[in-house]
Design an enzyme around this catalytic site. Structure first.
Site, short mmCIF file in Angstrom:
data_model
loop_
_atom_site.label_atom_id
_atom_site.label_comp_id
_atom_site.label_asym_id
_atom_site.label_seq_id
_atom_site.Cartn_x
_atom_site.Cartn_y
_atom_site.Cartn_z
N GLU A 240 50.52 -119.93 23.88
CA GLU A 240 49.52 -119.82 22.81
C GLU A 240 48.21 -120.42 23.29
O GLU A 240 48.19 -121.51 23.85
CB GLU A 240 49.93 -120.58 21.54
CG GLU A 240 50.98 -119.93 20.71
CD GLU A 240 51.31 -120.71 19.44
OE1 GLU A 240 50.41 -121.38 18.88
OE2 GLU A 240 52.48 -120.65 19.02
N GLU B 257 56.86 -125.78 19.35
CA GLU B 257 56.07 -126.97 19.03
C GLU B 257 56.87 -128.04 18.26
O GLU B 257 56.62 -128.30 17.08
CB GLU B 257 54.81 -126.57 18.24
CG GLU B 257 53.91 -125.64 19.03
CD GLU B 257 52.63 -125.29 18.29
OE1 GLU B 257 52.53 -125.57 17.09
OE2 GLU B 257 51.72 -124.74 18.93
O1 IFM Z 1 49.28 -120.81 13.79
C1 IFM Z 1 49.74 -121.83 14.64
C2 IFM Z 1 51.08 -121.47 15.22
O2 IFM Z 1 52.02 -121.20 14.25
C3 IFM Z 1 51.59 -122.61 16.08
N1 IFM Z 1 50.60 -123.03 17.02
C4 IFM Z 1 49.25 -123.28 16.56
C5 IFM Z 1 48.76 -122.09 15.76
C6 IFM Z 1 47.33 -122.34 15.26
O3 IFM Z 1 47.27 -123.46 14.45
#
Ligand code: IFM
Length: 452
Positions: free
Chosen positions: A360, A177
Site C-alpha cells: 500500500e 497492519e
Molecule cells: O484505508 C486504509 C487501509 O484500509 C489500510 N491502510 C491505510 C489505508 C489508508 O488509511
C-alpha cells in the site's frame, strides 16, 4: 471550479523499463471498505457495531453498501485490466465467510471463488489478504483480539479460505497492519472495538502476532506457500535533538514490535518496558510460533511522524507534532524518501534478501471534479515520488518485487467515512458510478505505453 488548470492526463509517472520485467504493479482494496457488508449472507462485524455507535465515524457512515463491489466486482476488475495493472490485492471478509466467526457461509466462499476466477480470467495476479479488520461481531462479543481463542478461530478461518482459493492466488498475507488492529484500536480507540485500555492493548498486540504465526504454521502444514504478512510502517523521527529516546519508544511500538517478533522472535525492550505487566501469561512460549518463517513481506507506507516526549503523561508519554512538509487530505506529511529509508532498514536489520512488496502507498485528496473528468495532479506527483524512492531502495540492493497503489476505488476510509478519497477511480457514492481519475490514466500510460 475556479483557479483550476487542467493538467495533462498522461503525465509519465515512471518508466516501466526502469523496473525489472517481472516487477508487479497493482492496486489494492479491502472487503469492508468496498464490498457492502449487508449482502450474501454475511454476518455483522465489529466494524458494523463500531460505526453504529455515535461519534465513532464521520457523519455516522458505515460499510453497509460501500462501493457495492459485491455486485459490481466484474466491472471493477475490468478497470484494473484496462489500466494495464498486473495484479489485484483484495481481502476476504471473515464475517462473510463465517457469519458467526466459525460456521461456514457457502455463499461467502463462493463469492471469493468467483472473484479469484474473475481476476485470473483478466490475466491479473490475485494477491490475497485474509484479514483486513472485519472481525465477526460474535467473536468480538467474546473479547475479540483480547481473547486468545480468537487466534485459533482465525487459523480455522485462514485454512477454510485457503482450502478453497489458496492454489489460485499468487501471494497470501495473513493480516493487514497488525498495529492498526491492536494499538490503534485498543489503545487509541480510533478503530473498532474502540477501546482505550493498556491491558487489552498488550494482549491484542501479542494475539494478533500469534494469529499470524499460527495461521502460517497451519497453512504451511496444509501445503500452502507464498505466505506473508502486511505491516504498516511510519518513518518515525525525533522532532528535535534530545528527543531520540521518545522516537525510539514510538518506533518500538509502531514498527519494531511487529517486524522484530516475526524476524527475530523477540519484542523490543522499549515497548516491553510499558507493556510487559499487561501481557498474557507465558507469552514468551509463543515467540517461536510468531517467528515462523515467511516467504515475503508486505510494506505499507504513507508518511513520517515527528515525535517528542510528553512530559507528565503516562507511559508511553509520546506526542506527535505537525511537520513542515506539504500534507495530504488526511493531514499526513508527504515524505517519499521515508519509503526508501524503511525498505533499506527492513532489508538491513530484519529480512535480508526476503522478497518485499509495497502493498500500500497512496494519498487522499480532494480531487477536482469537472465536466470532462476528475483531475488529481497531486496524486500523480505523490505516486511518482514514491516510485522513485522505491527504485532508489532497489538500486541500494533491496529485493523489492512489486508496488500496489492504495486504493483502486474511493471507499469507506474507516473512522473518516467516505470523506477521504484515496482512489485512482472516483466513486459517486449516490449513484455508485465509477470515473477513472487522471492518476488512473497516468498509470495506464506508463503500464500500457503502446495502448494509445
Ligand atoms: O484505508 C486504509 C487501509 O484500509 C489500510 N491502510 C491505510 C489505508 C489508508 O488509511
Amino acid at each position: 471550479m475556479t483557479n483550476f488548470t487542467r493538467p495533462k492526463t498522461d503525465t509519465a509517472m515512471f518508466n516501466r523499463a526502469d523496473f525489472p520485467t517481472d516487477f508487479t504493479f497493482g492496486a489494492a482494496t479491502a472487503a469492508y471498505q468496498i464490498e457492502g457488508a449487508q449482502f450474501g449472507g454475511a454476518g455483522p462485524s465489529h466494524w458494523d457495531t463500531f460505526a453504529a455507535t455515535p461519534g465513532n465515524v464521520v457523519r455516522a457512515e458505515d460499510g453497509a453498501r460501500a462501493c457495492d463491489h459485491y455486485h459490481r466486482w466484474a466491472g471493477d476488475l475490468d478497470l484494473l485490466k484496462e489500466g494495464g495493472f498486473d495484479a489485484y490485492r483484495f481481502s476476504t471478509s471473515w464475517a462473510r465467510v463465517m457469519p458467526d466467526g466459525v460456521t461456514i457461509n457457502p455463499d461467502g466462499l463462493d463469492f471469493y471463488d468467483r472473484l479469484v476466477d474473475g481476476i485470473l480470467a483478466r490475466g491479473l495476479a490475485p494477491y490475497l489478504t485474509l484479514y483486513h479488520w472485519d472481525l465477526p461481531a460474535a467473536l468480538a462479543d467474546k473479547g475479540g483480539w483480547v481473547n486468545r481463542d480468537t487466534v485459533l478461530r482465525f487459523a480455522d478461518f485462514a485454512e477454510t479460505v485457503m482450502d478453497r482459493i489458496g492454489e489460485r492466488v499468487s501471494r497470501t498475507a495473513t493480516i493487514n497492519e497488525p498495529w492498526c488492529v491492536s494499538w490503534l484500536s485498543h489503545f487509541e480507540g480510533h478503530h473498532a472495538p474502540g477501546l482505550r485500555d493498556i491491558r487489552a492493548t498488550a494482549r491484542a498486540m501479542h494475539h494478533i502476532q500469534l494469529a499470524h504465526g499460527m495461521a502460517v504454521t497451519r497453512l504451511r502444514d496444509a501445503g500452502h506457500d507464498r505466505l506473508g504478512i502486511v505491516l504498516n510502517f511510519a518513518d518515525i523521527q525525533p522532532v528535535a535533538a534530545g528527543q531520540e529516546a521518545a522516537a525510539a519508544r514510538a518506533d518500538a511500538l509502531a514498527n519494531a514490535w511487529f517486524i522484530q517478533s516475526i524476524a527475530q522472535g523477540t519484542y523490543p525492550q522499549e515497548a516491553l518496558d510499558g507493556l510487559a505487566p499487561h501481557m498474557p501469561e507465558y507469552w514468551q512460549d509463543d515467540m517461536p510460533v510468531i517467528a515462523t518463517p515467511i516467504d515475503w513481506l508486505g510494506v505499507n507506507y504513507y508518511t513520517r511522524e515527528l515525535v517528542s516526549a510528553q512530559p507528565d503523561a503516562a507511559w508511553p508519554a509520546i506526542q506527535s507534532h505537525d511537520g513542515p512538509l506539504p500534507k495530504t487530505q488526511m493531514g499526513w506529511e508527504i515524505h517519499a524518501d521515508g519509503l526508501r529509508g524503511l525498505l533499506t532498514r527492513m532489508a538491513r536489520d530484519y529480512v535480508g534478501d526476503l522478497p518485499m512488496i509495497v502493498t500500500e502507498n497512496g494519498m487522499a485528496w480532494d480531487d477536482h471534479i469537472v465536466a470532462d473528468g476528475v483531475y488529481d495532479t497531486e496524486r500523480i506527483s505523490y505516486i511518482s515520488g514514491h516510485l522513485a524512492a522505491a527504485r532508489a531502495a532497489m538500486e541500494a540492493g533491496v529485493n523489492l518485487q512489486g508496488f500496489f497503489y492504495w486504493s483502486l476505488l474511493d471507499n469507506f476510509e474507516w473512522a473518516f467515512g467516505y470523506e477521504k478519497r484515496f482512489g485512482i477511480v472516483h466513486v459517486d457514492f449516490e449513484t455508485l458510478e465509477r470515473t477513472p481519475k487522471a492518476s488512473f490514466h497516468a498509470f495506464k500510460a506508463c503500464l500500457r505505453p503502446n495502448d494509445g
